[in-house]
Design a protein around this motif. Sequence first.
Motif, PDB file in Angstrom:
ATOM      1  N   ARG A  48      18.175  13.133 -70.845  1.00 18.83           N
ATOM      2  CA  ARG A  48      19.571  13.592 -70.912  1.00 18.83           C
ATOM      3  C   ARG A  48      19.646  14.925 -71.660  1.00 18.83           C
ATOM      4  O   ARG A  48      20.370  15.841 -71.244  1.00 18.83           O
ATOM      5  CB  ARG A  48      20.428  12.534 -71.604  1.00 18.83           C
ATOM      6  CG  ARG A  48      21.913  12.863 -71.600  1.00 18.83           C
ATOM      7  CD  ARG A  48      22.741  11.752 -72.232  1.00 18.83           C
ATOM      8  NE  ARG A  48      22.791  10.569 -71.384  1.00 18.83           N
ATOM      9  CZ  ARG A  48      22.171   9.435 -71.648  1.00 18.83           C
ATOM     10  NH1 ARG A  48      21.404   9.323 -72.728  1.00 18.83           N
ATOM     11  NH2 ARG A  48      22.270   8.394 -70.841  1.00 18.83           N
ATOM     12  N   ASP A  49      18.887  15.025 -72.749  1.00 18.42           N
ATOM     13  CA  ASP A  49      18.845  16.291 -73.492  1.00 18.42           C
ATOM     14  C   ASP A  49      18.226  17.396 -72.634  1.00 18.42           C
ATOM     15  O   ASP A  49      18.702  18.537 -72.635  1.00 18.42           O
ATOM     16  CB  ASP A  49      18.032  16.119 -74.775  1.00 18.42           C
ATOM     17  CG  ASP A  49      18.734  15.231 -75.798  1.00 18.42           C
ATOM     18  OD1 ASP A  49      19.965  15.050 -75.672  1.00 18.42           O
ATOM     19  OD2 ASP A  49      18.060  14.719 -76.700  1.00 18.42           O
ATOM     20  N   GLU A  50      17.144  17.037 -71.925  1.00 20.04           N
ATOM     21  CA  GLU A  50      16.485  18.027 -71.065  1.00 20.04           C
ATOM     22  C   GLU A  50      17.427  18.482 -69.948  1.00 20.04           C
ATOM     23  O   GLU A  50      17.473  19.680 -69.600  1.00 20.04           O
ATOM     24  CB  GLU A  50      15.211  17.420 -70.478  1.00 20.04           C
ATOM     25  CG  GLU A  50      14.333  18.425 -69.738  1.00 20.04           C
ATOM     26  CD  GLU A  50      13.031  17.808 -69.243  1.00 20.04           C
ATOM     27  OE1 GLU A  50      12.344  18.466 -68.436  1.00 20.04           O
ATOM     28  OE2 GLU A  50      12.704  16.673 -69.651  1.00 20.04           O
ATOM     29  N   LEU A  51      18.174  17.539 -69.400  1.00 20.11           N
ATOM     30  CA  LEU A  51      19.112  17.876 -68.320  1.00 20.11           C
ATOM     31  C   LEU A  51      20.239  18.762 -68.842  1.00 20.11           C
ATOM     32  O   LEU A  51      20.664  19.702 -68.160  1.00 20.11           O
ATOM     33  CB  LEU A  51      19.682  16.591 -67.718  1.00 20.11           C
ATOM     34  CG  LEU A  51      20.634  16.751 -66.531  1.00 20.11           C
ATOM     35  CD1 LEU A  51      19.947  17.482 -65.384  1.00 20.11           C
ATOM     36  CD2 LEU A  51      21.133  15.377 -66.070  1.00 20.11           C
ATOM     37  N   GLU A  55      21.093  22.369 -67.336  1.00 20.28           N
ATOM     38  CA  GLU A  55      22.430  22.705 -66.848  1.00 20.28           C
ATOM     39  C   GLU A  55      22.996  23.910 -67.593  1.00 20.28           C
ATOM     40  O   GLU A  55      23.653  24.776 -66.990  1.00 20.28           O
ATOM     41  CB  GLU A  55      23.353  21.499 -67.005  1.00 20.28           C
ATOM     42  CG  GLU A  55      23.034  20.370 -66.037  1.00 20.28           C
ATOM     43  CD  GLU A  55      23.848  19.111 -66.310  1.00 20.28           C
ATOM     44  OE1 GLU A  55      24.366  18.990 -67.444  1.00 20.28           O
ATOM     45  OE2 GLU A  55      23.952  18.263 -65.400  1.00 20.28           O
ATOM     46  N   SER A  56      22.733  23.974 -68.894  1.00 22.26           N
ATOM     47  CA  SER A  56      23.209  25.112 -69.687  1.00 22.26           C
ATOM     48  C   SER A  56      22.563  26.411 -69.215  1.00 22.26           C
ATOM     49  O   SER A  56      23.216  27.464 -69.186  1.00 22.26           O
ATOM     50  CB  SER A  56      22.906  24.889 -71.171  1.00 22.26           C
ATOM     51  OG  SER A  56      23.622  23.780 -71.674  1.00 22.26           O
ATOM     52  N   ALA A  57      21.270  26.324 -68.858  1.00 23.23           N
ATOM     53  CA  ALA A  57      20.568  27.518 -68.364  1.00 23.23           C
ATOM     54  C   ALA A  57      21.205  28.020 -67.071  1.00 23.23           C
ATOM     55  O   ALA A  57      21.408  29.227 -66.894  1.00 23.23           O
ATOM     56  CB  ALA A  57      19.090  27.197 -68.148  1.00 23.23           C
ATOM     57  N   ALA A 133      17.472  20.363 -60.739  1.00 23.50           N
ATOM     58  CA  ALA A 133      17.407  19.314 -59.728  1.00 23.50           C
ATOM     59  C   ALA A 133      16.239  18.373 -59.986  1.00 23.50           C
ATOM     60  O   ALA A 133      16.357  17.151 -59.822  1.00 23.50           O
ATOM     61  CB  ALA A 133      17.288  19.940 -58.334  1.00 23.50           C
ATOM     62  N   GLU A 134      15.112  18.934 -60.429  1.00 19.01           N
ATOM     63  CA  GLU A 134      13.926  18.104 -60.704  1.00 19.01           C
ATOM     64  C   GLU A 134      14.192  17.180 -61.893  1.00 19.01           C
ATOM     65  O   GLU A 134      13.858  15.992 -61.870  1.00 19.01           O
ATOM     66  CB  GLU A 134      12.732  19.019 -60.968  1.00 19.01           C
ATOM     67  CG  GLU A 134      11.399  18.296 -61.090  1.00 19.01           C
ATOM     68  CD  GLU A 134      11.097  17.797 -62.490  1.00 19.01           C
ATOM     69  OE1 GLU A 134      10.362  16.802 -62.632  1.00 19.01           O
ATOM     70  OE2 GLU A 134      11.625  18.394 -63.453  1.00 19.01           O
ATOM     71  N   VAL A 135      14.809  17.743 -62.938  1.00 24.00           N
ATOM     72  CA  VAL A 135      15.139  16.929 -64.120  1.00 24.00           C
ATOM     73  C   VAL A 135      16.172  15.872 -63.755  1.00 24.00           C
ATOM     74  O   VAL A 135      16.083  14.712 -64.187  1.00 24.00           O
ATOM     75  CB  VAL A 135      15.651  17.818 -65.272  1.00 24.00           C
ATOM     76  CG1 VAL A 135      16.080  16.953 -66.462  1.00 24.00           C
ATOM     77  CG2 VAL A 135      14.579  18.807 -65.711  1.00 24.00           C
TER      78      VAL A 135
END
Length: 247
Positions: A48-51, A55-57, A133-135
Motif C-alpha cells: 500500500r505504501d509502495e502503491l 501514484e504520487s510519482a 500498474a505492476e504494483v
Amino acid sequence: MKAPAADQLRLLDLQAVDLSIDQLAHRKRTLPEHAEIEKTAATLAALRDELTGAESAVESLDTKIRKLENEVEQVRAKADKDRQRMDSGAVGSAKELERLQHEVETLGARQSALEDDELALMEERETADAVRAEVQGRFDAANEGLAALELRRDTIESEIDTDVAARTAEREPLAAAIPDDLRALYEKLRASSGGIGAAALRARRCGGCRIELYGTALQDAKAADEDEVLRCEECRRILVRTAESGL
C-alpha cells in the motif's frame, strides 16, 4: 475426601471432554492461517505504501506535464499574435518588424524546447504508470490472498466452535452428576495443573505425571477404601482407580 467410586470414574469422562475442549481451543488459537494472515497483512501494508508512492510519482508528472502544456499554449498564442500583427501590415517601421521577427523566432525555439521537455515527461510518465500498474497488480493479488485466508480461517473457526458447543453440551450432564465437593476439587486442580485435574491410575502409574507409585504411597493406595479419593504425591492430581490400576 470421600466419594463413590462410580463418581470418581465419571471424573475421567469429564476430564476427557475437558481435554478435548482445551485441545479445540488450542487449535483455534494456533491455526496456521493466523500467521499467514499476519504475514500477508504486513506485505499488503508495504505494498500500500509502495502503491501510494507510485501514484504520487504519476500525479507529480501529470502536474508537470499540465504546466508545460500551459506554457506551450502561452508561447504559441504569443507567437500567433506577433505573426498576425506582422501579416496585417500594421507594423510601423522596419526596426519594429525586425524585432517582431526575432521574437517569433525566439518564441518558436522556446516552444520547440518546451515540447521536447513535454515529450520527455510523457515518456517518463508512461514508465511511471507501468510501475504503478505492476504494483497495483501485486497489491490486488495480496488483497485477494488475504481475503481467501480470512475466509478459510473463519470457516475453520466456525467448525471448531461447533465442535466446542457439542462437547460443552456433552460436558454439562457429566459435571452435574459429580458431587459438588469432588467437582470443585477437580476444577481447582485442573486450573493449576495444566488442564489435567484427574488422571487414571494404571499399572501403578499416575496418568498425569507418569510417576509410578512405590513404597508407602503404593501401600496406602492398596489399603485405601474404595470411596477414598486418592491424590498423586508427585503432581497432586486426583488419582482414579480403574481395573488396570495394578493394586
